[in-house]
Design an enzyme around this catalytic site. Structure first.
Site: not given
Length: 383
Positions: A177, A235, A259
């Site tokens: 992403k 998640r 992240h």
């Protein structure tokens, strides 16, 4: 470009020239489609004012989600306003269709607090049992991998056999992403979940489409009567469990989860207070702590028959008490529960946490049976 383009024309141009280059192209197309349906879209772009944007915001917040019937979330409206702001910025700087960005001075709806939904033990057992017996075996593997690896839904559905290295126990994600590659370590459970799909040399591991999987998840939540649990919450759960291991630092967890922002990673982690209590207590009276941690109330139900009363402890198959009176049955069940817990501690047998039973029971009939304390009268006796 025409300096008198309508907002609708500008949005279409933006979709063809800008959105198409983004990873979130399909999501942005949905937002553009929503904006095109709004009255503001028919206005000439340079004539759109801040009050127009504010009116759009207020009207959107009153809309209902067609799928859930609930009001549109503030987060959705914020995303639409951010898209509009970017459209006006590019329209002003590159296309010359407006002189200002009317979105700049308009207040966005307040950001909702980050979700802190944790997967409850009983919910996990219900989901795993359902998935294990589901006609599509992919569902079970996807849920296990989500909890074990903290991968996003799109990353899981795009897993390819050529990117899975079972020798090194990693899964390579060439496209994520946030636009970067990463390698995800595979635990034993994760490897078993992958291998049960039947190892191949090439191709996708899963055949589920995004919409197909979302539909299966929604149907499962309805069948299991589990409320307010999204697949993405797994998640959250995976990241929280990684923190609760106390063996990985925040940078290592970020490398696993992908992240980029540590502040975003913090939003995904909600440590269980019970784990923090253990840290606070340290090693003082450790043996006593172990015993008392298991001598806690368990849910139970009472039933009456022609020969007396029975009290059943729901989390254990063979723990119950019987008596001619309700009080006698309760006392017998307390003794049975205490004896079962102490024997399990002595023999090092696994003791489940309370409220993990799978038997369907009317909530109004359940009461808590404390192996050490006096009993609170049950709400209802089952005939």
């Amino acid at each position: 470009m025409d300096s008198f383009m309508t907002l609708a024309q500008t949005l279409e141009t933006y979709r063809l020239k800008v959105s198409i280059q983004k990873k979130g192209y399909s999501q942005e197309c949905y937002r553009i489609a929503q904006l095109l349906r709004a009255p503001i879209a028919s206005k000439v772009c340079r004539e759109v004012s801040s009050p127009d944007i504010a009116s759009y915001r207020d009207a959107r917040l009153l809309d209902l989600n067609s799928n859930t019937g609930k009001p549109i979330s503030a987060a959705t409206v914020r995303l639409e306003m951010s898209l509009l702001s970017n459209v006006f910025d590019i329209g002003r700087i590159e296309w010359g269709v407006c002189e200002t960005n009317p979105v700049t001075n308009v207040r966005k709806p307040k950001s909702p607090p980050g979700r802190d939904r944790r997967l409850l033990p009983r919910e996990e057992r219900l989901i795993m049992r359902y998935c294990h017996h589901h006609k599509n075996r992919e569902l079970y593997s996807l849920v296990v991998l989500a909890i074990e690896t903290a991968m996003r839904q799109g990353e899981l559905l795009n897993l390819a056999w050529e990117h899975i290295n079972l020798r090194n126990r990693t899964a390579h994600l060439p496209e994520t992403k946030n636009g970067t590659q990463r390698d995800v370590p595979l635990s034993l459970k994760a490897r078993e979940a992958i291998m049960r799909m039947g190892a191949k040399t090439r191709g996708k591991v899963f055949t589920y489409t995004s919409n197909g999987f979302k539909s299966s998840w929604r149907y499962m939540m309805i069948r299991l009567s589990i409320e307010n649990l999204h697949f993405h919450d797994l998640r959250h759960e995976a990241c929280s469990r990684l923190f609760e291991l106390n063996t990985l630092d925040i940078m290592e967890i970020a490398a696993i989860s992908g992240h980029k922002s540590l502040s975003m990673l913090k939003r995904y982690t909600h440590l269980k207070a019970s784990r923090l209590v253990k840290k606070l207590e340290g090693n003082k009276s450790r043996g006593q702590q172990v015993v008392l941690n298991h001598l806690v109330p368990y849910p139970a139900v009472a039933s009456e028959s022609s020969i007396g009363f029975t009290v059943k402890v729901l989390d254990f198959d063979d723990v119950h008490g019987v008596g001619y009176t309700l009080d006698a049955a309760i006392k017998a069940a307390q003794d049975a529960l205490l004896r079962h817990l102490m024997i399990a501690l002595r023999d090092r047998i696994f003791i489940p946490d309370p409220d993990q039973y799978l038997e369907p029971v009317n909530d109004e009939e359940i009461f808590l049976l404390d192996p050490l304390n006096t009993f609170i009268e049950p709400a209802r006796i089952t005939a």
